[in-house]
Write a protein that holds these residues in place. Sequence first.
Motif, PDB file in Angstrom:
ATOM      1  N   ARG A 103     108.721  44.780  75.917  1.00  0.00           N
ATOM      2  CA  ARG A 103     107.341  44.279  75.902  1.00  0.00           C
ATOM      3  C   ARG A 103     107.074  43.389  77.107  1.00  0.00           C
ATOM      4  N   THR A 104     108.096  42.642  77.482  1.00  0.00           N
ATOM      5  CA  THR A 104     107.957  41.747  78.634  1.00  0.00           C
ATOM      6  C   THR A 104     107.738  42.576  79.908  1.00  0.00           C
ATOM      7  N   LEU A 105     108.557  43.624  80.050  1.00  0.00           N
ATOM      8  CA  LEU A 105     108.399  44.484  81.220  1.00  0.00           C
ATOM      9  C   LEU A 105     107.039  45.195  81.187  1.00  0.00           C
ATOM     10  N   ASP A 106     106.643  45.664  80.007  1.00  0.00           N
ATOM     11  CA  ASP A 106     105.336  46.323  79.862  1.00  0.00           C
ATOM     12  C   ASP A 106     104.194  45.395  80.238  1.00  0.00           C
ATOM     13  N   MET A 107     104.334  44.137  79.835  1.00  0.00           N
ATOM     14  CA  MET A 107     103.279  43.182  80.165  1.00  0.00           C
ATOM     15  C   MET A 107     103.187  43.009  81.681  1.00  0.00           C
ATOM     16  N   ALA A 108     104.355  42.936  82.334  1.00  0.00           N
ATOM     17  CA  ALA A 108     104.338  42.808  83.792  1.00  0.00           C
ATOM     18  C   ALA A 108     103.633  44.025  84.409  1.00  0.00           C
ATOM     19  N   ILE A 109     103.931  45.199  83.877  1.00  0.00           N
ATOM     20  CA  ILE A 109     103.307  46.424  84.396  1.00  0.00           C
ATOM     21  C   ILE A 109     101.784  46.350  84.216  1.00  0.00           C
ATOM     22  N   ILE A 163     100.256  34.706  79.551  1.00  0.00           N
ATOM     23  CA  ILE A 163      99.903  35.680  78.523  1.00  0.00           C
ATOM     24  C   ILE A 163     101.167  36.031  77.755  1.00  0.00           C
ATOM     25  N   GLN A 164     101.013  36.198  76.440  1.00  0.00           N
ATOM     26  CA  GLN A 164     102.186  36.482  75.618  1.00  0.00           C
ATOM     27  C   GLN A 164     102.511  37.974  75.623  1.00  0.00           C
ATOM     28  N   PRO A 165     103.800  38.317  75.682  1.00  0.00           N
ATOM     29  CA  PRO A 165     104.160  39.742  75.593  1.00  0.00           C
ATOM     30  C   PRO A 165     104.200  40.193  74.130  1.00  0.00           C
ATOM     31  N   ILE A 175     104.420  35.300  82.067  1.00  0.00           N
ATOM     32  CA  ILE A 175     104.523  36.071  80.829  1.00  0.00           C
ATOM     33  C   ILE A 175     105.303  35.170  79.879  1.00  0.00           C
ATOM     34  N   VAL A 176     104.590  34.638  78.879  1.00  0.00           N
ATOM     35  CA  VAL A 176     105.167  33.530  78.117  1.00  0.00           C
ATOM     36  C   VAL A 176     105.924  34.049  76.889  1.00  0.00           C
ATOM     37  N   ASP A 177     107.145  34.493  77.135  1.00  0.00           N
ATOM     38  CA  ASP A 177     107.944  35.096  76.062  1.00  0.00           C
ATOM     39  C   ASP A 177     108.425  34.048  75.051  1.00  0.00           C
ATOM     40  N   GLN A 178     108.542  32.779  75.490  1.00  0.00           N
ATOM     41  CA  GLN A 178     108.981  31.767  74.530  1.00  0.00           C
ATOM     42  C   GLN A 178     107.876  31.373  73.549  1.00  0.00           C
ATOM     43  N   HIS A 179     106.644  31.739  73.844  1.00  0.00           N
ATOM     44  CA  HIS A 179     105.575  31.609  72.848  1.00  0.00           C
ATOM     45  C   HIS A 179     105.603  32.824  71.915  1.00  0.00           C
ATOM     46  N   ALA A 180     105.919  33.984  72.502  1.00  0.00           N
ATOM     47  CA  ALA A 180     105.865  35.225  71.711  1.00  0.00           C
ATOM     48  C   ALA A 180     106.899  35.239  70.589  1.00  0.00           C
ATOM     49  N   ILE A 181     108.003  34.508  70.740  1.00  0.00           N
ATOM     50  CA  ILE A 181     109.038  34.552  69.691  1.00  0.00           C
ATOM     51  C   ILE A 181     108.585  33.873  68.397  1.00  0.00           C
ATOM     52  N   LEU A 182     107.419  33.241  68.434  1.00  0.00           N
ATOM     53  CA  LEU A 182     106.859  32.686  67.196  1.00  0.00           C
ATOM     54  C   LEU A 182     106.274  33.766  66.294  1.00  0.00           C
ATOM     55  N   HIS A 200     108.758  53.270  88.366  1.00  0.00           N
ATOM     56  CA  HIS A 200     109.556  52.453  89.301  1.00  0.00           C
ATOM     57  C   HIS A 200     109.824  51.068  88.715  1.00  0.00           C
ATOM     58  N   PRO A 201     110.523  51.003  87.568  1.00  0.00           N
ATOM     59  CA  PRO A 201     110.719  49.687  86.923  1.00  0.00           C
ATOM     60  C   PRO A 201     111.487  48.692  87.788  1.00  0.00           C
ATOM     61  N   ASP A 202     112.311  49.204  88.703  1.00  0.00           N
ATOM     62  CA  ASP A 202     113.061  48.266  89.554  1.00  0.00           C
ATOM     63  C   ASP A 202     112.137  47.440  90.442  1.00  0.00           C
ATOM     64  N   GLU A 203     111.039  48.052  90.855  1.00  0.00           N
ATOM     65  CA  GLU A 203     110.062  47.300  91.669  1.00  0.00           C
ATOM     66  C   GLU A 203     109.518  46.133  90.851  1.00  0.00           C
ATOM     67  N   VAL A 204     109.274  46.392  89.578  1.00  0.00           N
ATOM     68  CA  VAL A 204     108.698  45.352  88.708  1.00  0.00           C
ATOM     69  C   VAL A 204     109.726  44.242  88.493  1.00  0.00           C
ATOM     70  N   ARG A 205     110.975  44.633  88.246  1.00  0.00           N
ATOM     71  CA  ARG A 205     112.035  43.627  88.092  1.00  0.00           C
ATOM     72  C   ARG A 205     112.145  42.740  89.329  1.00  0.00           C
ATOM     73  N   ASP A 206     112.075  43.368  90.516  1.00  0.00           N
ATOM     74  CA  ASP A 206     112.193  42.597  91.753  1.00  0.00           C
ATOM     75  C   ASP A 206     111.064  41.578  91.863  1.00  0.00           C
ATOM     76  N   VAL A 207     109.869  42.014  91.492  1.00  0.00           N
ATOM     77  CA  VAL A 207     108.715  41.105  91.546  1.00  0.00           C
ATOM     78  C   VAL A 207     108.969  39.895  90.643  1.00  0.00           C
ATOM     79  N   LEU A 208     109.462  40.144  89.432  1.00  0.00           N
ATOM     80  CA  LEU A 208     109.672  39.053  88.467  1.00  0.00           C
ATOM     81  C   LEU A 208     110.819  38.143  88.901  1.00  0.00           C
ATOM     82  N   GLU A 209     111.816  38.727  89.506  1.00  0.00           N
ATOM     83  CA  GLU A 209     112.959  37.967  90.013  1.00  0.00           C
ATOM     84  C   GLU A 209     112.499  36.996  91.098  1.00  0.00           C
ATOM     85  N   ALA A 210     111.756  37.531  92.057  1.00  0.00           N
ATOM     86  CA  ALA A 210     111.286  36.697  93.172  1.00  0.00           C
ATOM     87  C   ALA A 210     110.329  35.629  92.655  1.00  0.00           C
TER      88      ALA A 210
END
Length: 337
Positions: A66-72, A17-19, A48-55, A299-309
């Motif tokens: 937006r990327t973080l929001d999409m993850a949320i 999905i695009q952010p 989260i397909v950010d390289q499509h969103a840059i179009l 708790h944005p750090d939780e979301v970052r950790d999820v995306l990192e892993a």
Amino acid sequence: MNETDYGKSRKRVLSGIQPTGEVHLGNYLGALRQWVHMQDEYECFYSIVDQHAILGEGDPADLPARTLDMAISLLAVGVDPERCTLFVQSDVREHVELAWLFNTVAPVGDLERMTQYKDKSQRYDSTPVGLLNYPVLQAADILIYRADAVPVGEDQRQHLELTRDIARKWNARYGEYFPEPDAIIPEVGRIKGLDGEAKMSKSLGNTVSILADEDEVWGRVRSAVTDPQRVRRDDPGRPEVCNVFTLHKLMTDPSLIPDIEEQCRFGTRGCVDCKRIFAESLSRRFAPFRERAEHLRAHPDEVRDVLEAGAERARAVARETLDEARSRMGLCWRSAL
Ligand code: ATP
Ligand code: MG
């Protein structure tokens, strides 16, 4: 079990999905509801397909948020990192490299025939080549995980056909390696926007967000287009042509539907009242999503950790596929000599 063996016994799924904005009802009914359901049965990769969103025309300064929001939003609707791999596309650079390799077999004529290309290219004075090519990157997004199935909305059916075609052409030249993934498209079809005409789409603004609160939902739904022939409150309506009625059938308690239909047909309930019931149904269905999103925002750090892993897990699979594809295409010259 090493990373790449993870879940190999189950069929694999990839979707993205695009952010590009807030997750809307069309995304939810067309794709995300399936993403959530498929987590138990399949080994799922969600991106989260950010390289499509840059179009798009979005400001680059907004993209990280937006990327973080999409993850949320994804986590809020029930995408569960314990049962799937959730990651950001640009964290796995291998997608782009595979897209280039696929560019060598993807036919320009097919790309030019894509409906979304034709639609979206009208928004530009000078069409960027990326808009034409984006289904090739999409093919790489999918095939780099050698996915068996792709849960997407109806608007993506054509792109999936192209992905299958690219797999076929590449396999014919370099040997059987990529599966031809099946599109898994829900029966609801293409959800129309609140304008009652165009596809509900983040970039068109004819949406209702799945994280909207009661007031926001009503703010959006009150302007929704109903049966255009129904002018006065007590004019008889035609539920079969009314987009709000279609959406009612998807989101409102089924036991209420016969009354809603009859009162429309006989003009005993006006469109505004009908939309009020719809807005209430939506708010009720969205309430748990909103609650989870609120927790995650705190708790944005939780979301970052999820995306990192997630990125780490995705990278391990992607690297293996890319190495194999490169080698078959004669690009691993050092080890081949
Ligand atoms: P954009 O306008 O930026 O393309 P979008 O609303 O089309 O945004 P995407 O990120 O392109 O959203 O698509 C995410 C998923 O939602 C895809 O699987 C797509 O098929 C599905 N989807 C998008 N819009 C609809 C719709 N109106 N009806 C059904 N499914 C949809
Ligand atoms: Mg889209």
